[in-house]
Design a protein around this motif. Structure first.
Motif, PDB file in Angstrom:
ATOM      1  N   GLY A 118       0.830  -1.201   0.000  1.00 42.61           N
ATOM      2  CA  GLY A 118       0.000   0.000   0.000  1.00 42.61           C
ATOM      3  C   GLY A 118       0.862   1.247   0.000  1.00 42.61           C
ATOM      4  N   PRO A 119       0.222   2.418   0.040  1.00 42.16           N
ATOM      5  CA  PRO A 119       0.949   3.674  -0.131  1.00 42.16           C
ATOM      6  C   PRO A 119       1.532   4.275   1.145  1.00 42.16           C
ATOM      7  CG  PRO A 119      -1.392   4.128  -0.010  1.00 42.16           C
ATOM      8  CD  PRO A 119      -1.239   2.626   0.104  1.00 42.16           C
ATOM      9  N   SER A 152      -0.333  16.112   5.338  1.00 40.88           N
ATOM     10  CA  SER A 152      -1.406  15.296   5.908  1.00 40.88           C
ATOM     11  C   SER A 152      -1.043  14.889   7.329  1.00 40.88           C
ATOM     12  CB  SER A 152      -1.645  14.045   5.061  1.00 40.88           C
ATOM     13  OG  SER A 152      -2.542  13.161   5.718  1.00 40.88           O
ATOM     14  N   THR A 153      -1.984  15.069   8.252  1.00 38.69           N
ATOM     15  CA  THR A 153      -1.757  14.653   9.640  1.00 38.69           C
ATOM     16  C   THR A 153      -2.487  13.352   9.984  1.00 38.69           C
ATOM     17  OG1 THR A 153      -3.599  16.040  10.388  1.00 38.69           O
ATOM     18  CG2 THR A 153      -1.387  17.026  10.419  1.00 38.69           C
ATOM     19  N   ALA A 154      -3.129  12.731   8.985  1.00 38.17           N
ATOM     20  CA  ALA A 154      -3.767  11.428   9.211  1.00 38.17           C
ATOM     21  C   ALA A 154      -2.679  10.396   9.507  1.00 38.17           C
ATOM     22  CB  ALA A 154      -4.572  11.013   7.990  1.00 38.17           C
ATOM     23  N   LEU A 155      -2.930   9.530  10.474  1.00 39.31           N
ATOM     24  CA  LEU A 155      -1.887   8.567  10.843  1.00 39.31           C
ATOM     25  C   LEU A 155      -2.493   7.244  11.271  1.00 39.31           C
ATOM     26  CD1 LEU A 155      -1.422   8.040  14.210  1.00 39.31           C
ATOM     27  CD2 LEU A 155      -1.007  10.489  14.059  1.00 39.31           C
ATOM     28  N   ALA A 156      -1.650   6.231  11.223  1.00 37.07           N
ATOM     29  CA  ALA A 156      -1.975   4.910  11.759  1.00 37.07           C
ATOM     30  C   ALA A 156      -0.775   4.425  12.555  1.00 37.07           C
ATOM     31  CB  ALA A 156      -2.301   3.929  10.643  1.00 37.07           C
ATOM     32  N   THR A 157      -1.047   3.818  13.703  1.00 33.93           N
ATOM     33  CA  THR A 157       0.032   3.188  14.464  1.00 33.93           C
ATOM     34  C   THR A 157      -0.079   1.673  14.299  1.00 33.93           C
ATOM     35  OG1 THR A 157      -1.297   3.087  16.500  1.00 33.93           O
ATOM     36  CG2 THR A 157       0.079   5.036  16.161  1.00 33.93           C
ATOM     37  N   LEU A 158       1.071   1.043  14.227  1.00 32.78           N
ATOM     38  CA  LEU A 158       1.155  -0.413  14.207  1.00 32.78           C
ATOM     39  C   LEU A 158       2.135  -0.804  15.295  1.00 32.78           C
ATOM     40  CD1 LEU A 158       0.412  -3.127  12.924  1.00 32.78           C
ATOM     41  CD2 LEU A 158       2.308  -2.806  11.326  1.00 32.78           C
ATOM     42  N   SER A 159       1.683  -1.608  16.239  1.00 34.69           N
ATOM     43  CA  SER A 159       2.501  -1.922  17.401  1.00 34.69           C
ATOM     44  C   SER A 159       2.240  -3.344  17.856  1.00 34.69           C
ATOM     45  CB  SER A 159       2.179  -0.936  18.534  1.00 34.69           C
ATOM     46  OG  SER A 159       0.788  -0.936  18.800  1.00 34.69           O
ATOM     47  N   LEU A 160       2.971  -3.759  18.874  1.00 36.32           N
ATOM     48  CA  LEU A 160       2.674  -5.024  19.542  1.00 36.32           C
ATOM     49  C   LEU A 160       1.746  -4.697  20.700  1.00 36.32           C
ATOM     50  CD1 LEU A 160       6.095  -6.921  19.580  1.00 36.32           C
ATOM     51  CD2 LEU A 160       4.208  -7.074  17.946  1.00 36.32           C
ATOM     52  N   GLU A 167      -1.252  -4.651  16.659  1.00 37.80           N
ATOM     53  CA  GLU A 167      -2.444  -3.861  16.977  1.00 37.80           C
ATOM     54  C   GLU A 167      -2.389  -2.543  16.221  1.00 37.80           C
ATOM     55  OE1 GLU A 167      -5.134  -2.318  20.791  1.00 37.80           O
ATOM     56  OE2 GLU A 167      -3.466  -3.705  21.085  1.00 37.80           O
ATOM     57  N   VAL A 168      -3.535  -2.115  15.732  1.00 41.11           N
ATOM     58  CA  VAL A 168      -3.614  -0.906  14.917  1.00 41.11           C
ATOM     59  C   VAL A 168      -4.388   0.177  15.654  1.00 41.11           C
ATOM     60  CG1 VAL A 168      -5.743  -1.631  13.745  1.00 41.11           C
ATOM     61  CG2 VAL A 168      -4.205   0.001  12.615  1.00 41.11           C
ATOM     62  N   GLY A 169      -4.002   1.418  15.408  1.00 41.72           N
ATOM     63  CA  GLY A 169      -4.764   2.579  15.844  1.00 41.72           C
ATOM     64  C   GLY A 169      -4.838   3.557  14.686  1.00 41.72           C
ATOM     65  N   ILE A 170      -5.973   4.210  14.507  1.00 40.58           N
ATOM     66  CA  ILE A 170      -6.188   5.109  13.375  1.00 40.58           C
ATOM     67  C   ILE A 170      -6.602   6.484  13.894  1.00 40.58           C
ATOM     68  CG2 ILE A 170      -7.527   5.570  11.274  1.00 40.58           C
ATOM     69  CD1 ILE A 170      -5.858   3.143  10.887  1.00 40.58           C
ATOM     70  N   GLN A 171      -5.990   7.516  13.324  1.00 40.14           N
ATOM     71  CA  GLN A 171      -6.428   8.883  13.595  1.00 40.14           C
ATOM     72  C   GLN A 171      -6.615   9.581  12.253  1.00 40.14           C
ATOM     73  OE1 GLN A 171      -4.826  11.245  16.974  1.00 40.14           O
ATOM     74  NE2 GLN A 171      -4.172  12.714  15.417  1.00 40.14           N
ATOM     75  N   ALA A 172      -7.830   9.553  11.757  1.00 43.05           N
ATOM     76  CA  ALA A 172      -8.146  10.133  10.446  1.00 43.05           C
ATOM     77  C   ALA A 172      -9.646  10.110  10.270  1.00 43.05           C
ATOM     78  CB  ALA A 172      -7.469   9.350   9.325  1.00 43.05           C
ATOM     79  N   GLN A 173     -10.108  10.771   9.217  1.00 45.16           N
ATOM     80  CA  GLN A 173     -11.523  10.777   8.893  1.00 45.16           C
ATOM     81  C   GLN A 173     -11.700  10.516   7.401  1.00 45.16           C
ATOM     82  OE1 GLN A 173     -13.410  14.375  10.238  1.00 45.16           O
ATOM     83  NE2 GLN A 173     -13.023  13.955  12.398  1.00 45.16           N
ATOM     84  N   GLY A 174     -12.913  10.073   7.065  1.00 49.40           N
ATOM     85  CA  GLY A 174     -13.268   9.902   5.665  1.00 49.40           C
ATOM     86  C   GLY A 174     -12.396   8.891   4.953  1.00 49.40           C
ATOM     87  N   GLY A 175     -12.085   9.197   3.699  1.00 48.56           N
ATOM     88  CA  GLY A 175     -11.328   8.273   2.861  1.00 48.56           C
ATOM     89  C   GLY A 175      -9.920   8.018   3.358  1.00 48.56           C
ATOM     90  N   LEU A 180      -5.590   4.304   5.248  1.00 53.32           N
ATOM     91  CA  LEU A 180      -4.653   3.948   6.311  1.00 53.32           C
ATOM     92  C   LEU A 180      -4.859   2.513   6.790  1.00 53.32           C
ATOM     93  CD1 LEU A 180      -4.748   7.269   8.332  1.00 53.32           C
ATOM     94  CD2 LEU A 180      -2.730   6.313   7.218  1.00 53.32           C
ATOM     95  N   LEU A 181      -6.096   2.140   7.065  1.00 54.02           N
ATOM     96  CA  LEU A 181      -6.334   0.786   7.556  1.00 54.02           C
ATOM     97  C   LEU A 181      -5.996  -0.248   6.493  1.00 54.02           C
ATOM     98  CD1 LEU A 181      -7.169  -1.118   9.743  1.00 54.02           C
ATOM     99  CD2 LEU A 181      -9.563  -0.781   9.105  1.00 54.02           C
ATOM    100  N   GLU A 182      -6.393   0.014   5.260  1.00 55.07           N
ATOM    101  CA  GLU A 182      -6.056  -0.922   4.191  1.00 55.07           C
ATOM    102  C   GLU A 182      -4.538  -1.025   4.019  1.00 55.07           C
ATOM    103  OE1 GLU A 182      -8.234   0.669   0.935  1.00 55.07           O
ATOM    104  OE2 GLU A 182     -10.189   0.044   1.736  1.00 55.07           O
ATOM    105  N   GLY A 183      -3.839   0.105   4.226  1.00 49.27           N
ATOM    106  CA  GLY A 183      -2.378   0.074   4.130  1.00 49.27           C
ATOM    107  C   GLY A 183      -1.738  -0.724   5.240  1.00 49.27           C
ATOM    108  N   ILE A 184      -2.278  -0.613   6.473  1.00 50.22           N
ATOM    109  CA  ILE A 184      -1.750  -1.409   7.586  1.00 50.22           C
ATOM    110  C   ILE A 184      -2.011  -2.891   7.348  1.00 50.22           C
ATOM    111  CG2 ILE A 184      -2.028  -1.932  10.033  1.00 50.22           C
ATOM    112  CD1 ILE A 184      -0.429   0.597   9.550  1.00 50.22           C
ATOM    113  N   LEU A 185      -3.217  -3.228   6.917  1.00 50.60           N
ATOM    114  CA  LEU A 185      -3.518  -4.624   6.600  1.00 50.60           C
ATOM    115  C   LEU A 185      -2.595  -5.136   5.501  1.00 50.60           C
ATOM    116  CD1 LEU A 185      -7.419  -4.420   6.669  1.00 50.60           C
ATOM    117  CD2 LEU A 185      -5.995  -5.663   8.299  1.00 50.60           C
TER     118      LEU A 185
END
Length: 232
Positions: A118-119, A152-160, A167-175, A180-185
């Motif tokens: 992903g991007p 862009s300030t949208a972010l995703a965390t990937l951690s143990l 484990e994932v965390g998302i801070q963003a809205q809309g598309g 972000l989630l598709e990119g983490i997956l």
């Protein structure tokens, strides 16, 4: 059943109570495959996945207490811990946390990696945002990802996280949130379990993860113990 002249055996004392030890990460992986622990009303124990972080994890009819071994099985039972909701009695978390911070009660969800890439790019410039800082307080090996656009300030965390699982965390809205989630997956191998923790009242976030194929397995609550007084 005892005979007419045989007294019933007393229940085992709290001092002699022995609770099974489990690997929480493996238990969650099994539950993601539909293999849940028996709904026996009991509880088991697992070692903390991050030093200084404890938890109560509840699945249907069974709970897992992630608590340091300095707290005995009998002490947990005396607090009223059981698999039919007792593990999430607020008084349990308060007693075990002592003067330490207690996190909110969350829904425990799992999704699956796709291995599609992903991007997303690493965004260390976003490491001090609230979402990233929160992840660092409760999880381990936190990586912060975002979109290539530096504005862009949208972010995703990937951690143990829970049970040492990704484990994932998302801070963003809309598309952006979808990307972000598709990119983490996409960064995880196909089929790899990915955990998400969502506060039940955050219905929008809960619907977001459900829409992306995540399924609820149970509930969780985390705390950082500072036990200056006896547990019981």
């Amino acid at each position: 059943m005892p005979g007419p002249h045989q007294p019933a055996q007393p229940p085992p004392s709290r001092a002699s109570l022995e609770v099974p030890r489990v690997d929480l990460g493996e238990l969650i992986r099994d539950a993601a495959e539909g293999r849940f622990p028996a709904a026996d009303g009991g509880f088991s124990r697992s070692a903390p996945w991050v030093p200084g972080v404890e938890a109560a994890v509840a699945l249907t009819g069974h709970a897992v207490m992630v608590v340091d071994e300095h707290v005995t099985d009998g002490q947990l039972a005396a607090l009223g811990v059981h698999g039919f909701g007792g593990a999430h009695d607020p008084r349990v978390a308060v007693a075990l946390a002592g003067d330490g911070p207690i996190n909110v009660l969350d829904v425990l969800l799992v999704g699956r990696g796709t291995g599609r890439g992903g991007p997303l790019v690493h965004r260390p410039d976003l490491a001090e945002t609230d979402r990233a800082v929160h992840a660092g307080e409760w999880r381990d090996q936190v990586d912060v990802y975002g979109l290539p656009d530096p504005s862009s300030t949208a972010l995703a965390t990937l951690s143990l996280g829970i049970g040492g699982l990704p484990e994932v965390g998302i801070q963003a809205q809309g598309g952006d949130a979808d990307v972000l989630l598709e990119g983490i997956l996409g960064r995880l191998p196909a089929g790899e379990v990915l955990v998400a923790s969502v506060t039940p009242g955050n219905a929008r976030s809960l619907r977001f993860f459900l829409r992306h194929g995540f399924v609820p397995l149970g509930s969780e609550q985390l705390w950082k113990p500072s036990r200056l007084r006896p547990v019981v």
